[in-house]
Design an enzyme around this catalytic site. Structure first.
Site, mmCIF file in Angstrom:
data_model
loop_
_atom_site.group_PDB
_atom_site.id
_atom_site.type_symbol
_atom_site.label_atom_id
_atom_site.label_comp_id
_atom_site.label_asym_id
_atom_site.label_seq_id
_atom_site.Cartn_x
_atom_site.Cartn_y
_atom_site.Cartn_z
ATOM 1 N N ARG A 1 -0.473 8.832 0.767
ATOM 2 C CA ARG A 1 -1.224 9.157 1.845
ATOM 3 C C ARG A 1 -0.532 8.117 2.964
ATOM 4 O O ARG A 1 -1.145 8.541 4.190
ATOM 5 C CB ARG A 1 -2.741 8.612 1.605
ATOM 6 C CG ARG A 1 -2.756 7.070 0.895
ATOM 7 C CD ARG A 1 -4.017 6.502 0.675
ATOM 8 N NE ARG A 1 -3.793 5.173 0.202
ATOM 9 C CZ ARG A 1 -3.551 4.856 -1.226
ATOM 10 N NH1 ARG A 1 -3.560 6.064 -1.794
ATOM 11 N NH2 ARG A 1 -3.532 3.847 -1.348
ATOM 12 N N ASN A 2 0.277 7.340 2.811
ATOM 13 C CA ASN A 2 0.825 6.301 3.925
ATOM 14 C C ASN A 2 2.384 6.772 4.259
ATOM 15 O O ASN A 2 2.817 5.967 4.821
ATOM 16 C CB ASN A 2 0.635 4.906 3.361
ATOM 17 C CG ASN A 2 -0.743 4.395 3.541
ATOM 18 O OD1 ASN A 2 -1.539 4.831 4.516
ATOM 19 N ND2 ASN A 2 -0.822 3.467 2.817
ATOM 20 N N ASP B 1 2.598 3.560 7.679
ATOM 21 C CA ASP B 1 1.632 2.717 7.953
ATOM 22 C C ASP B 1 1.841 1.180 7.294
ATOM 23 O O ASP B 1 2.249 1.243 6.167
ATOM 24 C CB ASP B 1 0.086 3.176 7.479
ATOM 25 C CG ASP B 1 -0.984 2.545 7.756
ATOM 26 O OD1 ASP B 1 -1.595 2.578 9.060
ATOM 27 O OD2 ASP B 1 -1.290 1.493 7.389
ATOM 28 N N ASP C 1 0.886 -1.346 0.139
ATOM 29 C CA ASP C 1 -0.086 0.002 0.035
ATOM 30 C C ASP C 1 0.771 1.286 -0.028
ATOM 31 O O ASP C 1 0.610 2.144 0.720
ATOM 32 C CB ASP C 1 -0.897 0.145 1.089
ATOM 33 C CG ASP C 1 -2.074 1.140 1.229
ATOM 34 O OD1 ASP C 1 -2.417 1.467 -0.109
ATOM 35 O OD2 ASP C 1 -2.825 1.031 2.014
HETATM 36 CL CL1 953 Z 1 -0.533 7.219 7.505
HETATM 37 C C1 953 Z 1 -2.049 6.669 7.973
HETATM 38 C C2 953 Z 1 -2.375 5.540 7.415
HETATM 39 C C3 953 Z 1 -3.538 5.023 7.934
HETATM 40 C C4 953 Z 1 -4.397 5.696 8.591
HETATM 41 C C5 953 Z 1 -5.665 5.036 9.168
HETATM 42 F F1 953 Z 1 -6.308 4.812 7.894
HETATM 43 F F2 953 Z 1 -5.495 3.898 9.790
HETATM 44 F F3 953 Z 1 -6.253 5.854 9.874
HETATM 45 C C6 953 Z 1 -4.077 6.912 9.279
HETATM 46 C C7 953 Z 1 -2.609 7.344 8.961
HETATM 47 C C8 953 Z 1 -2.181 8.610 9.481
HETATM 48 N N1 953 Z 1 -1.344 8.725 10.508
HETATM 49 C C9 953 Z 1 -2.752 9.947 9.356
HETATM 50 C C10 953 Z 1 -3.698 10.315 8.059
HETATM 51 N N2 953 Z 1 -3.863 11.481 7.942
HETATM 52 O O1 953 Z 1 -4.212 9.571 7.580
HETATM 53 C C11 953 Z 1 -1.867 10.687 10.060
HETATM 54 C C12 953 Z 1 -1.012 9.995 10.773
HETATM 55 C C13 953 Z 1 -0.009 10.223 11.779
HETATM 56 C C14 953 Z 1 0.180 11.616 11.929
HETATM 57 C C15 953 Z 1 1.388 11.922 13.058
HETATM 58 N N3 953 Z 1 2.100 10.936 13.545
HETATM 59 C C16 953 Z 1 1.474 9.603 13.252
HETATM 60 N N4 953 Z 1 0.823 9.331 12.324
HETATM 61 N N5 953 Z 1 2.378 8.640 13.717
#
Ligand code: 953
Length: 539
Positions: free
Chosen positions: A384-385, A398, A380
């Site tokens: 966005r990841n 992710d 994936d």
């Molecule tokens: Cl990068 C990411 C992948 C999947 C998900 C999901 F779907 F599981 F919610 C969320 C994220 C994500 N991580 C985001 C986003 N905007 O989707 C933001 C983050 C993030 C922000 C700051 N620190 C960390 N993650 N560790």
């Protein structure tokens, strides 16, 4: 519900009791959210108080449980349920004063997973048969609470994962014995796995009193050397674990905001604040949206994978939180304040030149090279990841779809097609659900494309491919997309994208997986390109 009934029972018991060491119940208010109105106890739960004042040598004096006479079982004795009314003061010789709080929901109505969560406070006999809750169970909890108090509010066993907690009881293990022999003996007597062998509270109080008169003065004025001695009493290992947690307690994870939400999970910004004074650090916490057995198993694998990875360009695993049993499984990661790369590119386009974009590509490539060496396929890879640590540092953020390759094969066939947007998929993934390090390279090419379009929505891979197709249903889209790729159609070169970079993308999009470069070959090429742009102005 059994919970509200249990709540009323707790209230009813507390209302019958009056003792200087029991929290006074003023009354209850019944309604949608029933509440118990209690006296205000200034210093709050003892376990948090002890943790806050660790190393200061404050030691509580004995506290007494005199419910025994009334033949009432508390059922939830722990330092958490002990409230501190008055601090001790060594100078004036006044001892601290505590009160035992209400027991909350009884173990007799709690689900098994909640009982496991209460290990080691819940007596072993109650785990298999909660109905066997009786006075001996309180004696066990009293022993655990004594240990907790003397170790400064720590309880390493409570931070173990559920199965390890069960193992602790299954193997009839004991908490590390303090070197203060009399105290160790007292705790060991309370924590006897045979309920009927535990001493009566009268005897416990007598023994505690003799401990206090013998060593109380000595313990009140712990010098720094004594504090070190005391810490070595308890064995350094279990305590070190509390200071550097990889097991996060749910009650200390304070929700701040939603960072992102996907089909399967969501990521929240939380403060892990065990001292309850907002000094705790910020963490990103991922949890599941749905809780089917399949999703749970996949999530456990994702956690295992991230736990096993350590790299500058991969988001850091911090630990897990097991709350309310399996349903509450959460993955705790470092928090990267700049969020995901796609949004960052959109917002900062004017500031980011091609060298910056190639630096991100190089770092992601390095992270992927490492991932491949661990026999892990990401599946994936998309902007966005990717998360942004700083303007010059990004990380793969992710691993929701990541898989470990079997030892005998260099590819992985999944049963669930199209788990991520298909426009990042290699043709063999679209056609046969086959994923490999070579299909990750394909997706990396699409990610490169995203970088050089600065995450622009109207130029996104989905928009571009859909423009080539017209409106269709998902299955048709996949077939049509595959046909386009077979016809050697590809995403276009973004406006201003250097030819050399587009050539790199096209090499990632070779139809045959074996013809694509590896990350090991790609990374130096990105580096060389980046170097060659050194003296060139923005094109
Ligand atoms: Cl990068 C990411 C992948 C999947 C998900 C999901 F779907 F599981 F919610 C969320 C994220 C994500 N991580 C985001 C986003 N905007 O989707 C933001 C983050 C993030 C922000 C700051 N620190 C960390 N993650 N560790």
């Amino acid at each position: 519900s059994p919970y509200s009934q249990s709540f009323l029972e707790a209230a009813s018991i507390m209302s019958q009791l009056s003792h200087k060491h029991l929290v006074l119940l003023h009354g209850v208010s019944l309604g949608k959210d029933s509440v118990m109105v209690q006296e205000y106890v200034r210093y709050g739960p003892l376990d948090l108080y002890l943790k806050k004042n660790q190393g200061e040598g404050k030691v509580t004096t004995s506290w007494k449980l005199q419910v025994e006479d009334k033949k009432i079982t508390h059922g939830n004795v722990s330092a958490k349920k002990v409230l501190l009314t008055r601090e001790g003061d060594a100078a004036s010789g006044s001892p601290p004063f505590i009160k035992l709080n209400d027991p909350g929901v009884s173990v007799t109505v709690l689900a098994k997973e909640m009982l496991v969560e209460r290990i080691p406070w819940v007596a072993p006999e109650c785990l298999n048969d909660p109905k066997s809750l009786a006075l001996p169970a309180d004696k066990w909890s009293f022993g655990v609470t004594l240990w907790e108090i003397f170790s400064g509010g720590n309880m390493p066993v409570s931070l173990l994962e559920p199965q390890k907690k069960l193992d602790f009881y299954q193997n009839s293990l004991q908490l590390p014995a303090p070197k203060w022999a009399e105290l160790a003996a007292l705790i060991a007597q309370c924590m006897d796995y045979r309920p009927h062998c535990r001493p009566c509270f009268r005897a416990l109080i007598r023994d505690l009193n003799s401990l206090i008169t013998s060593d109380y003065e000595l313990l009140l004025d712990l010098s720094p050397a004594d504090v070190m001695l005391r810490d070595s009493f308890w064995g350094y290992e279990p305590l070190a674990m509390c200071q550097d947690p990889t097991y996060f307690e749910e009650r200390h994870l304070k929700y701040i905001s939603l960072l992102g939400k996907g089909n399967f999970g969501s990521v929240e910004l939380c403060r892990y604040d065990p001292l309850g004074d907002s000094t705790g650090e910020l963490v990103a916490v991922k949890k599941l949206q749905q809780h089917s057995a399949k999703e749970l198993q996949d999530f456990e694998r994702e956690i295992q994978i991230l736990h096993s990875l350590q790299h500058d360009f991969i988001v850091q695993y911090r630990g897990v939180c097991y709350s309310r049993g399996q349903r509450g499984l959460r993955l705790v990661m470092e928090y990267l304040p700049n969020g995901c790369l796609r949004d960052y590119l959109q917002k900062n386009e004017p500031r980011l030149d091609h060298r910056a974009l190639l630096l991100y590509a190089w770092q992601i490539g390095k992270g992927m090279e490492y991932l491949g060496a661990q026999r892990c396929v990401h599946r994936d890879l998309a902007s966005r990841n990717i998360l942004v640590e700083s303007e010059t540092h990004v990380k793969i953020g992710d691993f929701g779809l990541a898989k470990l390759l079997p030892q005998d094969k260099d590819y992985y066939v999944v049963r669930e097609p199209g788990q991520s947007p298909v426009f990042w998929y290699a043709p063999e993934s679209l056609a046969d659900n086959v994923f490999s390090r070579a299909s990750d390279i394909w997706s990396f090419g699409v990610l490169l494309y995203e970088l050089f379009t600065y995450g622009n929505k109207s130029k996104s891979p989905s928009e571009e491919f859909l423009r080539m197709m017209g409106t269709e249903k998902t299955v048709q889209i996949i077939c049509h997309l595959l046909q386009l790729l077979k016809d050697n159609r590809r995403l276009p070169a973004a406006a201003g994208c250097p030819m050399e970079v587009y050539t790199l993308m096209l090499s990632c999009w070779a139809f045959t997986p074996g013809s694509r470069p590896t990350f090991g070959e790609l990374v130096p090429k990105i580096q060389a390109l980046r170097d060659s742009f050194f003296f060139k102005p923005l094109g």
